[in-house]
Design a protein around this motif. Structure first.
Motif, PDB file in Angstrom:
ATOM      1  N   THR A   2     -47.307  28.931  65.416  1.00 44.43           N
ATOM      2  CA  THR A   2     -48.024  29.749  64.444  1.00 44.43           C
ATOM      3  C   THR A   2     -49.267  30.342  65.106  1.00 44.43           C
ATOM      4  OG1 THR A   2     -47.288  28.271  62.709  1.00 44.43           O
ATOM      5  CG2 THR A   2     -49.114  29.721  62.192  1.00 44.43           C
ATOM      6  N   LYS A   8     -49.721  31.153  56.307  1.00 46.10           N
ATOM      7  CA  LYS A   8     -48.861  29.999  56.017  1.00 46.10           C
ATOM      8  C   LYS A   8     -48.084  30.260  54.736  1.00 46.10           C
ATOM      9  CE  LYS A   8     -50.797  27.247  59.174  1.00 46.10           C
ATOM     10  NZ  LYS A   8     -50.141  26.584  60.226  1.00 46.10           N
ATOM     11  N   TRP A   9     -46.874  29.736  54.641  1.00 46.23           N
ATOM     12  CA  TRP A   9     -46.014  29.958  53.471  1.00 46.23           C
ATOM     13  C   TRP A   9     -46.680  29.513  52.180  1.00 46.23           C
ATOM     14  CZ3 TRP A   9     -44.682  25.884  50.401  1.00 46.23           C
ATOM     15  CH2 TRP A   9     -44.840  24.610  50.946  1.00 46.23           C
ATOM     16  N   TYR A  10     -47.439  28.436  52.227  1.00 41.70           N
ATOM     17  CA  TYR A  10     -48.033  27.873  51.018  1.00 41.70           C
ATOM     18  C   TYR A  10     -49.275  28.631  50.546  1.00 41.70           C
ATOM     19  CZ  TYR A  10     -50.629  25.564  54.749  1.00 41.70           C
ATOM     20  OH  TYR A  10     -51.358  25.323  55.876  1.00 41.70           O
ATOM     21  N   TYR A  13     -49.419  30.304  47.074  1.00 40.93           N
ATOM     22  CA  TYR A  13     -49.457  29.477  45.866  1.00 40.93           C
ATOM     23  C   TYR A  13     -50.825  28.823  45.702  1.00 40.93           C
ATOM     24  CZ  TYR A  13     -44.523  30.163  46.718  1.00 40.93           C
ATOM     25  OH  TYR A  13     -43.309  30.731  46.962  1.00 40.93           O
ATOM     26  N   ARG A  50     -37.102  21.648  56.070  1.00 35.67           N
ATOM     27  CA  ARG A  50     -36.167  22.777  56.136  1.00 35.67           C
ATOM     28  C   ARG A  50     -35.611  22.866  57.541  1.00 35.67           C
ATOM     29  NH1 ARG A  50     -37.874  29.013  55.442  1.00 35.67           N
ATOM     30  NH2 ARG A  50     -39.168  28.336  57.139  1.00 35.67           N
ATOM     31  N   GLN A  67     -40.559  25.529  51.023  1.00 38.65           N
ATOM     32  CA  GLN A  67     -40.827  26.941  50.815  1.00 38.65           C
ATOM     33  C   GLN A  67     -40.231  27.452  49.510  1.00 38.65           C
ATOM     34  OE1 GLN A  67     -39.855  25.396  53.530  1.00 38.65           O
ATOM     35  NE2 GLN A  67     -41.193  26.011  55.182  1.00 38.65           N
ATOM     36  N   SER A  68     -39.254  26.739  48.956  1.00 40.30           N
ATOM     37  CA  SER A  68     -38.623  27.165  47.701  1.00 40.30           C
ATOM     38  C   SER A  68     -39.131  26.382  46.493  1.00 40.30           C
ATOM     39  CB  SER A  68     -37.100  26.998  47.801  1.00 40.30           C
ATOM     40  OG  SER A  68     -36.763  25.621  47.884  1.00 40.30           O
ATOM     41  N   ARG A  98     -46.213  19.206  53.655  1.00 40.59           N
ATOM     42  CA  ARG A  98     -45.277  19.559  52.589  1.00 40.59           C
ATOM     43  C   ARG A  98     -45.133  18.451  51.549  1.00 40.59           C
ATOM     44  NH1 ARG A  98     -40.823  20.896  56.998  1.00 40.59           N
ATOM     45  NH2 ARG A  98     -41.973  19.140  57.861  1.00 40.59           N
TER      46      ARG A  98
END
Length: 153
Positions: A2, A8-10, A13, A50, A67-68, A98
Motif C-alpha cells: 500500500t 484504505k477500503w475501510y 465507512y 479475503r 470489504q463486503s 479487520r
C-alpha cells in the motif's frame, strides 16, 4: 503493498463507536466449540480474510471478506437474529484490523437495535494465534495446510 496515497477500503465507512470491541480468547472459544458439538450452536464464527484466506479456517466458520461487510450488516443481523444467535465472533489473521472493525461495526448495529441478547466479539490474536496455540487448536481447522502456516512463522 500500500502506498501512502492509497485509500484504505475501510475509509469509506464510519469509524465504529464501540472501541475496543468485546473480545473472546482462544481458550474460551475452544470451550464453546467443545460444548457445542451438536447442532444447537448459538454462536457463529466469521472469518473476514479475503486474499489471505488460505491455510484453513476455524471449524464451522463462514468466510465473509471484510470489504463486503459494512453494507450487509442489516441483512446479516436479521439473519443472525432469526437463527437465534447469541454471539457473533469475528476474526482475521491477527484480529487487529479487520476482526476489530467487523466486531465493532456489528456491535454498534446491535446496540442501535436495542438488542441486549446478541453479542459481537473479536477473537483475540485471530487465526494466527489459534494455529500457533498447538495441536488441540490445529485439529479444529478445516482445510488446514501446514505449509501455509510454516511460511507465516
Amino acid at each position: 503493498m500500500t502506498t501512502s496515497t492509497e485509500v484504505k477500503w475501510y475509509a469509506a465507512y464510519p469509524v465504529a463507536r464501540t472501541q475496543p470491541p468485546a473480545a473472546i480468547d482462544r481458550t474460551q472459544l475452544l470451550q464453546l466449540i467443545k460444548e457445542s458439538q451438536d447442532d444447537t450452536k448459538d454462536f457463529l464464527l466469521i472469518d473476514l480474510r479475503r486474499v489471505d484466506h488460505e491455510g484453513g479456517t476455524i471449524q464451522g466458520s463462514i468466510n465473509l471478506p471484510a470489504q463486503s461487510l459494512f453494507p450487509t450488516i442489516p441483512t446479516l443481523y436479521t439473519l443472525f437474529k432469526a437463527a437465534g444467535l447469541k454471539q457473533v465472533i469475528w476474526y482475521c489473521g491477527s484480529s487487529k484490523g479487520r476482526g476489530n472493525r467487523g466486531a465493532a461495526w456489528f456491535a454498534d448495529y446491535i446496540q442501535d437495535q436495542g438488542d441486549e441478547e446478541m453479542k459481537s466479539l473479536v477473537l483475540t490474536d485471530g487465526i494466527n494465534g489459534w494455529v500457533k496455540a498447538g495441536e488441540e487448536y490445529v485439529a479444529l481447522v478445516d482445510e488446514y495446510k501446514k505449509e501455509v502456516w510454516e511460511k507465516e512463522a
